[in-house]
Every structure is written in C-alpha cells, then in structure tokens.
Scaffold this motif. Sequence first.
Motif, short mmCIF file in Angstrom:
data_model
loop_
_atom_site.label_atom_id
_atom_site.label_comp_id
_atom_site.label_asym_id
_atom_site.label_seq_id
_atom_site.Cartn_x
_atom_site.Cartn_y
_atom_site.Cartn_z
N LEU A 1 0.84 -1.20 0.00
CA LEU A 1 0.00 0.00 0.00
C LEU A 1 0.88 1.26 0.00
N ILE A 2 1.93 1.23 0.79
CA ILE A 2 2.83 2.39 0.83
C ILE A 2 3.52 2.59 -0.52
N ARG A 3 3.88 1.49 -1.18
CA ARG A 3 4.51 1.62 -2.50
C ARG A 3 3.55 2.27 -3.50
N VAL A 4 2.29 1.90 -3.41
CA VAL A 4 1.29 2.53 -4.30
C VAL A 4 1.16 4.02 -3.97
N CYS A 5 1.18 4.34 -2.70
CA CYS A 5 1.10 5.76 -2.28
C CYS A 5 2.29 6.55 -2.81
N VAL A 6 3.48 5.95 -2.75
CA VAL A 6 4.69 6.62 -3.25
C VAL A 6 4.52 6.92 -4.74
N ALA A 7 4.09 5.91 -5.49
CA ALA A 7 3.93 6.08 -6.94
C ALA A 7 2.88 7.15 -7.25
N SER A 8 1.81 7.14 -6.50
CA SER A 8 0.74 8.11 -6.71
C SER A 8 1.21 9.52 -6.37
N PHE A 9 1.95 9.63 -5.27
CA PHE A 9 2.45 10.93 -4.82
C PHE A 9 3.38 11.55 -5.87
N LEU A 10 4.14 10.70 -6.56
CA LEU A 10 5.12 11.20 -7.53
C LEU A 10 4.58 11.26 -8.95
N LEU B 1 11.62 6.15 -10.00
CA LEU B 1 10.46 5.70 -9.24
C LEU B 1 10.71 4.33 -8.61
N GLN B 2 11.30 3.45 -9.40
CA GLN B 2 11.61 2.10 -8.89
C GLN B 2 12.59 2.18 -7.72
N ILE C 1 13.03 4.68 -5.62
CA ILE C 1 12.36 5.25 -4.44
C ILE C 1 11.40 4.23 -3.82
N LYS C 2 10.62 3.56 -4.66
CA LYS C 2 9.69 2.56 -4.14
C LYS C 2 10.45 1.47 -3.38
N THR C 3 11.58 1.06 -3.93
CA THR C 3 12.35 -0.01 -3.29
C THR C 3 12.92 0.47 -1.94
N ALA C 4 13.48 1.68 -1.93
CA ALA C 4 14.08 2.21 -0.70
C ALA C 4 13.01 2.38 0.40
N VAL C 5 11.85 2.91 0.02
CA VAL C 5 10.78 3.11 1.01
C VAL C 5 10.26 1.76 1.49
#
Lengths: 147, 99
Positions: free
Chosen positions: A18-27, A37-38, A40-44
Amino acid sequence: MLNETYIKIKAKVENISLIRVCVASFLSNTNITLDELQDIKTAVSEAVTNAIEHGYENDENKNVEVEMKLAEVDQMVYYWVKIVDKGVGIEDIELATTPTYTNKPELEHAGMGFTIMETFMDEVQIDSAVGEGTTVTMTKKLKTIKS
Amino acid sequence: MTYTYDVNKQKLKVILDEEIDVNSCKTLRTIIDGYIMKYSPKVCELDLEKVPFMDSSGIGFIAGRQNLAKMLDCKFVLINANTNIKRIMQMYEKAKGSA
C-alpha cells in the motif's frame, strides 16, 4: 513546497505494498523516470519493512508513519521521505547498516535493506534510540524539472 | 504463480507474476518448497519475467530456494529477471563477496 502528505499505517506486512502505491501516486505529477520511481519505491519498501519486522517485531497493533514531501530548488525537484516507528530501536546502527548483516537469518533476511536505501537514494539518515524507536529520513534529487 | 513439471526432463518451472516483498515471500516460500520436495526435480527454473517489483526480501527468498535445491542436488536457474531485480541481486553478490 510543491506537495506533501502524511500516512499512518498499522504495522502489518500487507500494508507495505500500500505504501509503494502511495509513493507512486504521490510522484505521479512529476516527470520522474521509471528508474527513479523504482529506486524510491524499493528504498521506502525497505524502510517500512524494517519498521514492521525489526522495529515492532510484527506487532500489528503498532503504527508506522510515513511523511513525504516534494520541493523545488533551482528548478530541480527533490523528494523527501521520513519513516517513523516507535519500536525497539537499533542498538548498533553501524552494525545494522553493514551489508549482508542480519539478526534474523532464520527468516531468510539478506541484510541488504540499508545498503539498498543508501544506494538508491541520495541521502539516508538514521536516528534511533533503544526502546524509543527509529526514524529513517531519505532524500533523492529527481533528474527532471517539474512538469 | 503458475508451475509446470516436465516428467521427462525432471524439470520444475515456476512462473512468478506478483510483487516480491516480505509479505508475498511467506506464501511463495511455502508453496515453491512444497513443489521442490514433491517432485525432487533435477532442474528448478524460476521465471521472473512477470515480477514487476522486488525488494531485498526477494534476495533471501531466492537464496533460500537456491540452498534447498542445492541440498537436493538440483540445478537452480533464475530466468528473465528485469534490470531492477538483476541490480539488487548483483548488489547482494558483490556485498557477499566482500563480506
């Protein structure tokens, strides 16, 4: 500040995606590249996984907080994220950030979480106190100007 | 996730089609280990073409299946990993090599 958001999730591993989806949506309103994007999603994902698995030792009654900001400086866009848990904390940050070190080898952990965060992001700061919790703050300069 | 087992070649092929993180690993680990134990294949092939995301949990997951295959004298093959997965695996191999 271009944008900012704050998300609080239960410390459940199901919420990591869910957080990964939020990151993608935010950016999504930036001209971010797929590689950025990949990264950032991986690091988060790594930081939130650590908060749940290590910080809270999978206690689903606890909360993980994720705060994200986008800022523009000299036409460059900077992504900033802070992941906070109020769990057990890290006793030895230097040891915890050593590549391949894990205190849970029986769970097939590779011990690469912090290494991935440090490789994929421009800046990573870890603040932790035993018994109080851990805050991981990460920044990445996006290559493109804002859309 | 889908799988096929070629009886003649004694080859187990598992095609993963989901994000690999600490959550999905729990289930995948149990199921794939079950297939490996059931068939005792000579070759176990893990196809990652349809995996859109993997974090470091996936490294442990892959290494664990590699170890199980090795214990059973089975050749473990990873195919069609995307650039990001390759990058993470290479990072791990490099770190392991210098540890």
